[in-house]
Enzyme design. Structure first.
Site, PDB file in Angstrom:
ATOM      1  N   TYR A 222     -17.007   2.629   3.045  1.00 55.47           N
ATOM      2  CA  TYR A 222     -16.037   3.030   2.021  1.00 55.47           C
ATOM      3  C   TYR A 222     -16.690   3.949   0.995  1.00 55.47           C
ATOM      4  O   TYR A 222     -16.166   5.031   0.691  1.00 55.47           O
ATOM      5  CB  TYR A 222     -15.490   1.780   1.337  1.00 55.47           C
ATOM      6  CG  TYR A 222     -14.533   2.043   0.195  1.00 55.47           C
ATOM      7  CD1 TYR A 222     -13.228   2.438   0.437  1.00 55.47           C
ATOM      8  CD2 TYR A 222     -14.934   1.876  -1.132  1.00 55.47           C
ATOM      9  CE1 TYR A 222     -12.343   2.662  -0.609  1.00 55.47           C
ATOM     10  CE2 TYR A 222     -14.061   2.100  -2.180  1.00 55.47           C
ATOM     11  CZ  TYR A 222     -12.763   2.497  -1.918  1.00 55.47           C
ATOM     12  OH  TYR A 222     -11.894   2.726  -2.948  1.00 55.47           O
TER      13      TYR A 222
ATOM     14  N   ASN B 218      -4.013  10.031  -1.740  1.00 53.20           N
ATOM     15  CA  ASN B 218      -4.297   8.744  -2.378  1.00 53.20           C
ATOM     16  C   ASN B 218      -4.536   7.609  -1.385  1.00 53.20           C
ATOM     17  O   ASN B 218      -5.269   6.671  -1.701  1.00 53.20           O
ATOM     18  CB  ASN B 218      -3.120   8.375  -3.297  1.00 53.20           C
ATOM     19  CG  ASN B 218      -3.153   6.931  -3.723  1.00 53.20           C
ATOM     20  OD1 ASN B 218      -3.935   6.522  -4.576  1.00 53.20           O
ATOM     21  ND2 ASN B 218      -2.296   6.116  -3.111  1.00 53.20           N
TER      22      ASN B 218
END
Length: 242
Positions: free
Chosen positions: A142, A78
């Site tokens: 990203y 995560n």
């Protein structure tokens, strides 16, 4: 297994990671949290270790430490960082940072946990991608790495399915975390624009994402693998393929 079984979650001290940890703990599971900062909350079945997952050698060492002491039967990759920037402003340092955190750390942790994931015959891996993986302005490094996590998820699903291990991805859209609110304060014009773009008319919550992750992490859901679940309030409609 002789070792204590655990679910390993990265970035579990706050935000989406914390919500996933809390959901696992509510089921009575023991959770190991790897994060660069200690959580400001606790639970008698929560074990937290500090580690900078952007440093591969440090990640290998903490992975060795955890897997030598505990039997990891569920892994949630995560931990993440945005490093905003367009193609004009993105730097190789930005790229190296998100590659180390999103890709290298995930691969190192999967490799370290494989023996106990395989031995359990019901291992579960969840990778945290993003709606930005479909393309998002000012997020070039990203979005590239979050899209890459989907490719990794599908490949691992093919490679590990015969061992009883499922591998899936959750791809959040706009989620009201502390990090989100730092850039998009409540009541700010840009925050209103974001909310207006969401089909269901609200920001997501970390708990929304945790519920999706928990579906994939269930020992009962062994027939779902290699999938991506967008938790985005409908923002992928008209963008994501059928």
């Amino acid at each position: 297994m002789s070792q204590q079984e655990v679910a390993l979650v990265t970035g579990g001290s706050a935000g989406i990671g914390r919500a996933i940890c809390e959901a696992l703990l509510a089921q009575g599971r023991t959770v190991v949290n790897l994060d660069y900062k200690e959580p400001d909350w606790g639970h008698d079945k929560l074990l937290s270790f500090q580690a900078d997952l952007t440093q591969p050698q440090e990640t290998r060492e903490i992975a060795r430490q955890v897997t030598s002491s505990y039997a990891v039967t569920a892994l949630v990759n995560n931990a993440g960082a945005t490093r905003p920037g367009t193609i004009d402003t993105a730097t190789m340092d930005d790229l190296d940072y998100v590659v180390d955190l999103h890709f290298k750390a995930s691969i190192i942790l999967v490799q370290a946990a494989l023996p106990t994931l395989r031995a359990s015959r019901r291992g579960r891996i969840v990778n945290m991608s993003s709606r930005a993986g479909l393309g998002k302005a000012q997020r070039v490094v990203y979005s590239a790495t979050k899209a890459g996590l989907i490719g990794m998820t599908r490949t691992l699903a093919l490679e590990l399915g015969g061992d009883g291990i499922t591998v899936n991805a959750v791809a959040p859209g706009p989620i009201a975390t502390e990090l989100f609110r730092q850039s998009n304060p409540d009541g700010a014009p840009q925050t209103k624009r974001i909310i207006d773009s969401i089909v269901v008319g609200r920001l997501g919550t970390p708990e929304d994402v945790a519920r999706a992750a928990m579906f994939f992490l269930s020992p009962d859901n062994g027939f779902v693998t290699g999938q991506v679940l967008y938790v985005c309030g409908g923002t992928t409609l008209g963008v994501a393929p059928i």
